[in-house]
Write an enzyme that holds these catalytic residues in place. Structure first.
Site, PDB file in Angstrom:
ATOM      1  N   LYS A 268       0.869  -1.182   0.000  1.00 26.98           N
ATOM      2  CA  LYS A 268       0.000   0.000   0.000  1.00 26.98           C
ATOM      3  C   LYS A 268       0.900   1.223   0.000  1.00 26.98           C
ATOM      4  O   LYS A 268       2.046   1.154   0.440  1.00 26.98           O
ATOM      5  CB  LYS A 268      -0.884   0.002   1.262  1.00 26.98           C
ATOM      6  CG  LYS A 268      -2.113   0.861   1.145  1.00 26.98           C
ATOM      7  CD  LYS A 268      -3.278   0.146   0.473  1.00 26.98           C
ATOM      8  CE  LYS A 268      -4.410   1.102   0.178  1.00 26.98           C
ATOM      9  NZ  LYS A 268      -5.605   0.413  -0.342  1.00 26.98           N
TER      10      LYS A 268
ATOM     11  N   ASP B 156      -6.944   4.379  -4.622  1.00 30.16           N
ATOM     12  CA  ASP B 156      -7.615   4.252  -3.316  1.00 30.16           C
ATOM     13  C   ASP B 156      -8.234   5.632  -3.068  1.00 30.16           C
ATOM     14  O   ASP B 156      -8.466   6.391  -4.032  1.00 30.16           O
ATOM     15  CB  ASP B 156      -6.608   3.847  -2.223  1.00 30.16           C
ATOM     16  CG  ASP B 156      -7.289   3.465  -0.905  1.00 30.16           C
ATOM     17  OD1 ASP B 156      -7.859   2.367  -0.816  1.00 30.16           O
ATOM     18  OD2 ASP B 156      -7.286   4.288   0.046  1.00 30.16           O
TER      19      ASP B 156
HETATM   20  P1  NDP Z   1     -12.835   7.907  -2.958  1.00 28.40           P
HETATM   21  O1  NDP Z   1     -11.762   8.891  -2.754  1.00 28.40           O
HETATM   22  O2  NDP Z   1     -13.360   7.698  -4.333  1.00 28.40           O
HETATM   23  O3  NDP Z   1     -14.065   8.242  -2.007  1.00 28.40           O
HETATM   24  C1  NDP Z   1     -13.914   8.305  -0.629  1.00 28.40           C
HETATM   25  C2  NDP Z   1     -15.236   8.710  -0.013  1.00 28.40           C
HETATM   26  O4  NDP Z   1     -15.139   8.583   1.395  1.00 28.40           O
HETATM   27  C3  NDP Z   1     -15.594  10.156  -0.300  1.00 28.40           C
HETATM   28  O5  NDP Z   1     -16.984  10.288  -0.289  1.00 28.40           O
HETATM   29  C4  NDP Z   1     -14.977  10.874   0.915  1.00 28.40           C
HETATM   30  O6  NDP Z   1     -15.570  12.110   1.235  1.00 28.40           O
HETATM   31  C5  NDP Z   1     -15.252   9.882   2.020  1.00 28.40           C
HETATM   32  N1  NDP Z   1     -14.228  10.022   3.046  1.00 28.40           N
HETATM   33  C6  NDP Z   1     -12.893   9.900   2.908  1.00 28.40           C
HETATM   34  N2  NDP Z   1     -12.268  10.130   4.058  1.00 28.40           N
HETATM   35  C7  NDP Z   1     -13.243  10.414   4.947  1.00 28.40           C
HETATM   36  C8  NDP Z   1     -13.232  10.736   6.326  1.00 28.40           C
HETATM   37  N3  NDP Z   1     -12.085  10.809   7.011  1.00 28.40           N
HETATM   38  N4  NDP Z   1     -14.434  10.939   6.915  1.00 28.40           N
HETATM   39  C9  NDP Z   1     -15.593  10.873   6.212  1.00 28.40           C
HETATM   40  N5  NDP Z   1     -15.661  10.572   4.912  1.00 28.40           N
HETATM   41  C10 NDP Z   1     -14.502  10.344   4.299  1.00 28.40           C
HETATM   42  O7  NDP Z   1     -12.282   6.526  -2.348  1.00 28.40           O
HETATM   43  P2  NDP Z   1     -12.781   5.050  -2.612  1.00 28.40           P
HETATM   44  O8  NDP Z   1     -14.250   5.026  -2.820  1.00 28.40           O
HETATM   45  O9  NDP Z   1     -11.889   4.453  -3.625  1.00 28.40           O
HETATM   46  O10 NDP Z   1     -12.419   4.345  -1.231  1.00 28.40           O
HETATM   47  C11 NDP Z   1     -13.340   4.263  -0.144  1.00 28.40           C
HETATM   48  C12 NDP Z   1     -12.911   3.173   0.811  1.00 28.40           C
HETATM   49  O11 NDP Z   1     -12.886   1.921   0.108  1.00 28.40           O
HETATM   50  C13 NDP Z   1     -11.510   3.311   1.423  1.00 28.40           C
HETATM   51  O12 NDP Z   1     -11.510   2.755   2.723  1.00 28.40           O
HETATM   52  C14 NDP Z   1     -10.646   2.453   0.520  1.00 28.40           C
HETATM   53  O13 NDP Z   1      -9.462   2.010   1.165  1.00 28.40           O
HETATM   54  C15 NDP Z   1     -11.614   1.300   0.264  1.00 28.40           C
HETATM   55  N6  NDP Z   1     -11.319   0.494  -0.907  1.00 28.40           N
HETATM   56  C16 NDP Z   1     -11.231   1.064  -2.159  1.00 28.40           C
HETATM   57  C17 NDP Z   1     -10.971   0.275  -3.257  1.00 28.40           C
HETATM   58  C18 NDP Z   1     -11.001   0.825  -4.641  1.00 28.40           C
HETATM   59  O14 NDP Z   1     -10.940   0.021  -5.574  1.00 28.40           O
HETATM   60  N7  NDP Z   1     -11.108   2.116  -4.852  1.00 28.40           N
HETATM   61  C19 NDP Z   1     -10.687  -1.155  -3.111  1.00 28.40           C
HETATM   62  C20 NDP Z   1     -10.893  -1.679  -1.773  1.00 28.40           C
HETATM   63  C21 NDP Z   1     -11.164  -0.847  -0.720  1.00 28.40           C
HETATM   64  P3  NDP Z   1     -14.790  13.470   0.905  1.00 28.40           P
HETATM   65  O15 NDP Z   1     -14.945  13.657  -0.566  1.00 28.40           O
HETATM   66  O16 NDP Z   1     -15.491  14.511   1.725  1.00 28.40           O
HETATM   67  O17 NDP Z   1     -13.372  13.259   1.338  1.00 28.40           O
END
Ligand code: NDP
Length: 454
Positions: free
Chosen positions: A134, A174
């Protein structure tokens, strides 16, 4: 859960955790992730002493390599900016390091070590030959221009390129790293190395990306939930679903839920959450995708456009009555009290789209209430699995059809579910946490034994 340990397993767990705490002070997220795995795997290690003798868990919890570096760049005002970049190369026993890059101001070595540790088990569960890694940086893409993001990505890759290649370490996206960022980083890697290889996944379709990769984590989580519901004689159709986040994972979770006849009613971002009692449909989802992916706006704007929806600032959506929950934003976003509220409101299943979104208290509450609880390392593994399929296509220099990749993804999610049931069933109840941890551990542990002490 530590309460359920006794005898030799408890002694082993305590001694192991004491060392881990001593070696990794000030790394709460990493300790949380290791504790969760150690609690479920310790009894299995005691039953299989060859793993204990070879100190397999101790070795898995020690990264093979940590790379940390300066990322200097110039913003649009001409000011110098300095961020810190990382790549954690955690475990390569079953294949090249594989795992995403996160760009978010909350990124620390602890956060990335927890994610890399989880990734080792997750990748093992996918059935594909991928080790765990990571990386990322404490860079905040929010509010930055495209040019600023590009300059940052180029500077980040100008250091990372010397540590990765398509055979030893293949990063992906991510939080904060989507198609735009992967594209800029791929461009810089190609320029520096003068080679066109599958060194990153999540690439654009025109330059080696795989169909279904953007959808894969969300779709995969819903496929996993369908398997789990079927195993418990339930149907996804008509289930009211609460989803958190509004990024990549949340969007495609909602898309698949709508397609399968479920009723997703919430989305969120770090500002708050929206609740649409009528549920989302494909038009509403298209609005969200444009808002978040193109305009890069806030989820609160949804409630301005759709008057029946309500925006609640500064809160998470776990108080909304639902049948199923899909936490898909970030780590530790669902606490013990939230879990109790979900259970009280009749929630029957929780499927983690994010990594470690539920705190240990919350997990304990779900398992005690015997509702279906799918940990991220099993239920969100569809993303990295499809990254693995992108690597295969890049090596073959071929592109598979949407249907073919989707079918493979569904088969992988089914196989992960089967592994969880195999190792996690106790007295008729499937403890998916235990199942995922032990199934993920066994493959990596055996590969490590086979390769000697390295
Ligand atoms: P994105 O950046 O596309 O979206 C993240 C979302 O989560 C946004 O809506 C963001 O809001 C919100 N968010 C992020 N940090 C916080 C926080 N501290 N508190 C509240 N809301 C928060 O990321 P992904 O959708 O790709 O990833 C989401 C999760 O899924 C993560 O845990 C990631 O590790 C996991 N994941 C992702 C994969 C992938 O293929 N993308 C694969 C496996 C797991 P805001 O815009 O306000 O920051």
């Amino acid at each position: 859960m530590v309460k359920s340990l006794s005898g030799k397993a408890l002694t082993y767990y305590n001694e192991f955790m004491e060392q881990i705490r001593r070696k990794n002070p000030n790394e709460p997220e990493f300790l949380q992730a290791v504790e969760e795995v150690a609690q479920t795997v310790s009894p299995y290690i005691i039953e299989n002493p060859h793993y204990q003798k070879a100190k397999i868990l101790e070795r898995i919890a020690e990264p093979e390599r940590i790379i940390s570096f300066r990322v200097p760049w110039i913003d649009d005002k001409g000011e110098f900016q300095i961020n810190r970049g990382y790549r954690i190369q955690m475990n390569s026993a079953i294949g090249p390091y594989k795992g995403g890059l996160r760009f978010h101001p909350s990124v620390t070595q602890s956060v990335l070590k927890f994610l890399a540790f989880e990734q080792v088990f997750k990748n093992s569960l996918t059935t594909l030959p991928m080790g765990g890694g990571k990386g990322g940086a404490d860079f905040d893409p929010k509010g930055k221009s495209d040019n600023e993001v590009m300059r940052f990505c180029q500077s980040f890759m100008s250091e990372l390129f010397r540590h990765i290649n398509s055979d030893n370490d293949v990063p992906a996206g991510d939080i904060g790293v989507g198609g735009r960022e992967v594209g800029y980083m791929f461009g810089q890697y190609k320029r520096l190395k003068n080679e066109f290889t599958g060194v990153l996944t999540g690439k654009g379709l025109d330059f080696g990306g795989s169909l279904i990769r953007p959808e894969a984590t969300g779709y995969g989580n819903v496929y996993f939930s369908v398997e789990a519901l079927n195993a418990h004689k339930m149907d996804i159709k008509g289930q009211v679903c609460v989803v958190s986040g509004s990024g990549n994972v949340a969007q495609y979770t909602v898309e698949k839920l709508i397609e399968l006849g479920a009723k997703p009613v919430t989305l969120s971002d770090s500002g708050g959450f929206i609740y649409d009692p009528e549920g989302f449909d494909s038009d509403k989802l298209a609005f969200v995708m444009d808002l978040k992916n193109v305009k890069r706006g806030r989820i609160s704007e949804y409630a301005k456009k759709y008057k029946k929806a309500k925006y609640t600032e500064g809160k998470t959506p776990w108080g909304v009555k639902c049948d199923l929950a899909y936490p898909s934003a970030t780590q530790n976003e669902l606490h013990g009290d939230d879990a109790k509220e979900l259970i009280k409101n009749g929630c029957k299943g929780v499927f983690e789209g994010a990594n470690m979104p539920s705190t240990p208290d919350a997990i304990e509450a779900f398992i005690k209430a015997k509702i279906i609880f799918a940990p991220g390392k099993a239920s969100n593994a569809g993303g990295v699995a499809t990254s693995g399929l992108e690597m295969s296509q890049n090596s073959l220099r071929l592109s598979w059809s949407r249907e073919e990749v989707d079918q493979r993804l569904q088969n992988i999610m089914r196989s992960i579910h089967t592994s969880c049931v195999k190792y996690g069933t106790e007295k008729g109840f499937v403890n998916y946490v235990r199942g995922a941890n032990i199934a993920g551990f066994v493959k990596v542990a055996n590969a490590m034994l086979g390769q000697g002490l390295v």
